[in-house]
Write a protein that holds these residues in place. Structure first.
Motif: not given
Length: 289
Positions: A94, A164-169
């Motif tokens: 991602r 498992s990271l969000s886009d913001d992370e």
């Protein structure tokens, strides 16, 4: 005759050392530039010098303009040993739609897959901190590095492998990773006998250089590759240059980024160290010794 080359690879670093030993000529590559430069693959010019393998490769830190060019060697030239802050990384996919391909995250994994296929020996900071690698009458000494566990860039890079990271992370980690890399850069000295031929600091900061010099004492290299392409005052100082007094200061950059501010800054550093100046966009820097 030993040879040192600081290659013209744009605003990036690629240094080649060809050192004579009783066992024959050995090839050391420190950093590798980006994947290509102006459509060319500078590292493959090693073959024209009769080089069929790299005996020692050094990655000073994890920025793409230092590791990307090792991709050129895949299927072409094997590497016997690599000194690196970190081993293989498979970044979360991602990253790519968020930041595109310009950071060469895919290529990083491809490089280490090739190294595994070659049986390359990987060495990490605990293996080379303070160590001198001897080649004939020359030595390549690690003057400064941090342990991998103390490198913010390595910590962030490993976290970026999580799916498992969000886009913001991801965005925050990437920014931390890119900002921390330069401060994690190792610093090296190429010596012949008691003479320091070259001081090679990757993108190290002025603080790191001060720590290195405080540990090993002052010396005056024939050539110094200036860190971070002449960009950013935190990477070098007139005080350090006055202390080092390198014969020639080499700035590895391209003409696009060598604006008036950079030229003024570099000129002041040359004046402080009473040094000659070479920009790599004028051509490769070479020294026979």
């Amino acid at each position: 005759m030993n040879e040192l080359y600081i290659l013209n690879v744009g605003r990036a670093d690629c240094i080649v050392m060809l050192l004579d030993t009783p066992q024959g000529r050995k090839c050391i590559v420190m950093d590798a530039g980006s994947c290509t430069y102006q459509g060319k693959t500078p590292l493959l010019t090693l073959r024209s010098k009769g080089i069929c393998e790299v005996d020692l490769a050094i990655l000073t830190h994890l920025h793409q303009d230092h590791f990307g060019g090792f991709h050129q060697l895949i299927g072409q030239i094997p590497i016997k040993k690599l000194l690196t802050p970190c081993g293989d990384l498979v970044f979360t996919k991602r990253i790519y739609p968020l930041f595109g391909d310009r950071e060469y995250y895919r290529e990083y994994h491809q490089i280490f897959s090739y190294l595994a296929d070659c049986g390359t020996e990987l060495c990490f900071p605990k293996d080379y901190t303070g160590r001198t690698f001897v080649y004939g009458n020359c030595g390549l000494q690690c003057l400064f590095t941090k342990m991998s566990s103390a490198m913010e860039s390595v910590l962030c890079a490993k976290l970026l492998c999580s799916s498992s990271l969000s886009d913001d992370e991801i965005a925050k980690l990437l920014e931390r990773y890119k900002q921390a890399c330069n401060a994690d850069s190792s610093i090296w000295a190429l010596q012949q006998g008691r003479e320091v031929i070259a001081l090679l600091g990757g993108d190290s900061t002025d603080q790191s250089m001060q720590l290195a010099l405080d540990r090993v004492g002052t010396f005056h290299p024939i050539v110094q590759k200036l860190s971070h392409h002449g960009l950013g005052n935190s990477y070098f100082s007139a005080e350090i240059q006055a202390r080092l007094k390198p014969g020639t200061l080499v700035v590895s950059t391209d003409s696009v980024h060598c604006d008036e501010t950079v030229q003024e800054r570099v000129s002041a550093l040359c004046k402080a160290g009473d040094s000659k100046l070479h920009y790599t966009f004028h051509g490769d820097y070479s020294l026979a010794f």
